[in-house]
Write a protein that holds these residues in place. Sequence first.
Motif, short mmCIF file in Angstrom:
data_model
loop_
_atom_site.label_atom_id
_atom_site.label_comp_id
_atom_site.label_asym_id
_atom_site.label_seq_id
_atom_site.Cartn_x
_atom_site.Cartn_y
_atom_site.Cartn_z
N GLN A 128 0.38 -1.50 -0.17
CA GLN A 128 0.23 -0.08 -0.26
C GLN A 128 0.50 1.24 -0.23
O GLN A 128 2.62 1.35 0.56
CB GLN A 128 -0.91 -0.45 0.90
N ARG A 129 0.38 2.14 -0.49
CA ARG A 129 0.66 3.49 -0.03
C ARG A 129 -0.33 4.47 0.81
O ARG A 129 -1.52 4.33 0.57
CB ARG A 129 1.16 4.36 -1.56
N ILE A 130 0.47 5.21 1.27
CA ILE A 130 -0.39 6.16 1.90
C ILE A 130 0.08 8.15 1.61
O ILE A 130 1.57 8.27 1.17
CB ILE A 130 -0.23 6.16 3.59
N THR A 131 -0.94 8.62 1.94
CA THR A 131 -0.21 10.55 1.94
C THR A 131 -0.66 10.70 3.40
O THR A 131 -2.11 11.01 3.81
CB THR A 131 -1.60 11.31 1.15
N ILE A 132 0.41 11.35 4.18
CA ILE A 132 0.15 11.86 5.55
C ILE A 132 0.10 13.47 5.11
O ILE A 132 1.11 13.98 4.33
CB ILE A 132 1.40 11.94 6.38
N VAL A 133 -1.15 13.74 5.60
CA VAL A 133 -1.46 15.31 5.61
C VAL A 133 -1.45 15.87 7.16
O VAL A 133 -1.17 15.10 7.89
CB VAL A 133 -2.57 15.89 4.87
N GLY A 134 -0.62 17.21 7.35
CA GLY A 134 -0.26 18.00 8.45
C GLY A 134 -0.49 18.86 8.63
O GLY A 134 0.39 19.84 7.46
N ALA A 135 -0.83 19.62 9.44
CA ALA A 135 -0.28 20.92 9.92
C ALA A 135 1.02 21.55 11.09
O ALA A 135 0.54 20.35 12.17
CB ALA A 135 -1.48 21.50 10.30
N THR A 136 1.46 22.27 11.17
CA THR A 136 2.75 22.55 12.29
C THR A 136 3.04 24.08 12.72
O THR A 136 2.34 24.76 11.55
CB THR A 136 3.72 21.68 11.43
N SER A 137 3.05 24.23 14.06
CA SER A 137 3.41 25.65 14.36
C SER A 137 4.80 25.37 14.05
O SER A 137 5.49 26.62 14.77
CB SER A 137 2.88 26.12 15.27
N GLY A 138 5.24 24.66 13.82
CA GLY A 138 7.08 24.43 14.36
C GLY A 138 7.64 22.80 14.03
O GLY A 138 7.95 22.47 13.04
N ASP A 139 7.85 22.35 15.63
CA ASP A 139 8.51 21.62 15.93
C ASP A 139 8.35 19.69 15.20
O ASP A 139 8.74 19.25 14.28
CB ASP A 139 9.04 21.13 17.39
N THR A 140 7.15 19.72 15.12
CA THR A 140 6.34 18.52 14.70
C THR A 140 6.43 18.27 13.09
O THR A 140 6.45 17.45 12.56
CB THR A 140 4.87 17.93 14.90
N GLY A 141 6.32 19.96 12.82
CA GLY A 141 6.49 19.10 11.04
C GLY A 141 7.41 18.93 10.93
O GLY A 141 8.14 17.47 10.33
N SER A 142 8.82 19.55 11.16
CA SER A 142 10.43 19.23 10.54
C SER A 142 10.51 18.05 11.27
O SER A 142 10.92 16.88 10.65
CB SER A 142 10.64 20.28 11.10
N ALA A 143 9.98 17.12 12.66
CA ALA A 143 10.27 15.52 13.13
C ALA A 143 9.72 15.52 12.04
O ALA A 143 10.26 13.99 11.73
CB ALA A 143 10.21 15.90 14.33
N ALA A 144 8.57 15.14 11.48
CA ALA A 144 7.79 14.31 10.81
C ALA A 144 8.31 14.36 9.41
O ALA A 144 8.25 13.04 8.79
CB ALA A 144 6.29 14.61 10.98
N ILE A 145 8.64 15.56 8.95
CA ILE A 145 9.34 15.38 6.86
C ILE A 145 10.52 14.42 8.11
O ILE A 145 10.72 13.73 7.22
CB ILE A 145 9.07 16.50 7.02
N ASP A 146 11.43 14.69 8.41
CA ASP A 146 12.62 14.24 8.43
C ASP A 146 12.47 12.01 8.90
O ASP A 146 12.98 11.60 8.42
CB ASP A 146 13.91 14.06 9.73
#
Length: 458
Positions: A128-146
């Motif tokens: 399977q494949r998935i698409t992750i979508v998220g909103a960030t004000s800072g920390d979580t977005g960069s950690a999720a991307i990495d």
Amino acid sequence: MRYVSSRGLAPDLGFADVLLAGLANDGGLYMPATWPAMPDLTGLHDYADIAAAVMSPFVGDDLGDGALADLCREAYGTFRHPAVVPLVQIDERQWLLELFHGPTLAFKDVALQLVGRMFDRVLDQRGQRITIVGATSGDTGSAAIDGVKQCGNIDIVILYPSGRTSDVQRRQMTTVDSPNVHTVAVDGNFDDCQDLVKAMFGDAAFRDELQLSAVNSINWARVMAQIVYYVTASRTLAESPTFCVPTGNFGNVLSGWIAQRMGASIHDFIVASNSNDILTRFINDGDMSTRDVIPTLSPSMDIQVSSNFERLLFEMNGRDGGLTAEQLGRFRATGRLTLEADQRAEFIDGNFRAARFDDDRTLAEIRRVHAETGLLVDPHTATGIGAARELAGDQPVITLSTAHPAKFPDAVERATGVRPGLPPHLADLFERPERTHSLPNDLAEVQQFVRSVSRVRA
Ligand SMILES: *Cc1c(COP(=O)(O)O)cnc(C)c1O
């Protein structure tokens, strides 16, 4: 291991399904059906080996033979300290557990470096494949991307409020050069970004078409990965420590409570909050009532309703999901949660203490620590060090250091006059090319963008 929902209505699932589901379909959070005993860790010293041993009862065979150990070695191989999470003494009876040596300099890397790899492994197994979508004000977005940038089965789209994140935070997201990573500067504030994400999940056809998924802090696998450092740190000291935890969504401190429950040698917990002090009021005065969120120097703790508290509440209710759902419904309707005296006596009193540090006291604490030890600490960590000093008893205290000071250079410089530098692997962050997209605060346009970059085909 089977998992049950904290609201009692969703089907029981195994680990891999819980990982992919995130939230249970009755709106609850997944919890293991039973608490396993601490595995025998004799002779294990390497962080990745201990991590695999501690998590194995929760994961079972769901990832395939030996895969958990391989993924732990890969995930913790990205940390830039041989101890992964070193314990640093700052006073006679005070230690810091440095959780910020991962790729994006915040403690969220400890969970997300592993969870991204677990997602990819399960998707591989299932084709399977998935698409992750998220909103960030800072920390979580960069950690999720990495955490997912090397995952072949995942595309990730992170929305952030244009012009409202710090330069370091934005660049940590926009300079990642990976074909499955997409960032969007939304012309709006953080709440607008979050509303767009909620609306995308609320659109059932869109959600199914793109196999939308999230990696937010209610995902059980994140809580699970954080249990490990409580185990390794408490093993290092001769006496049972108090853990002091700078707290937002209650995920980190909940992981500590689970480690204690499994048999780790932990005396008790101090919950540190900033001016958004709902948990401190609750623990000290029994008052869990919501107020407006106040922006502070420690933005990752600017939270009023701590989503992971639901897991402890479920436990306090004797694992009665119906009762938990009812209590949370009343909390949402009235803004106030009340507990029975015997629940407090069994779960809170004697095991959780709490203190609140506003911005002025946080800055004073950063200044004091620097003057006394030469260490620069970030504002989140400083609330913890302050709370630990205020409430210290006879036990040794380990404060969790949740972010590198260079992630919050303005506050650190304001307190000490010293501007903390980025560590070598990020030293050229401001020279790297940025790659991002600007979009209006418009659901149709954002959905069109997500559709154009996702490689999921319905
Ligand atoms: C996310 C975060 C916290 C809060 O952790 P919770 O698990 O939400 O309680 C504290 N400090 C930093 C730096 C964070 O990024």
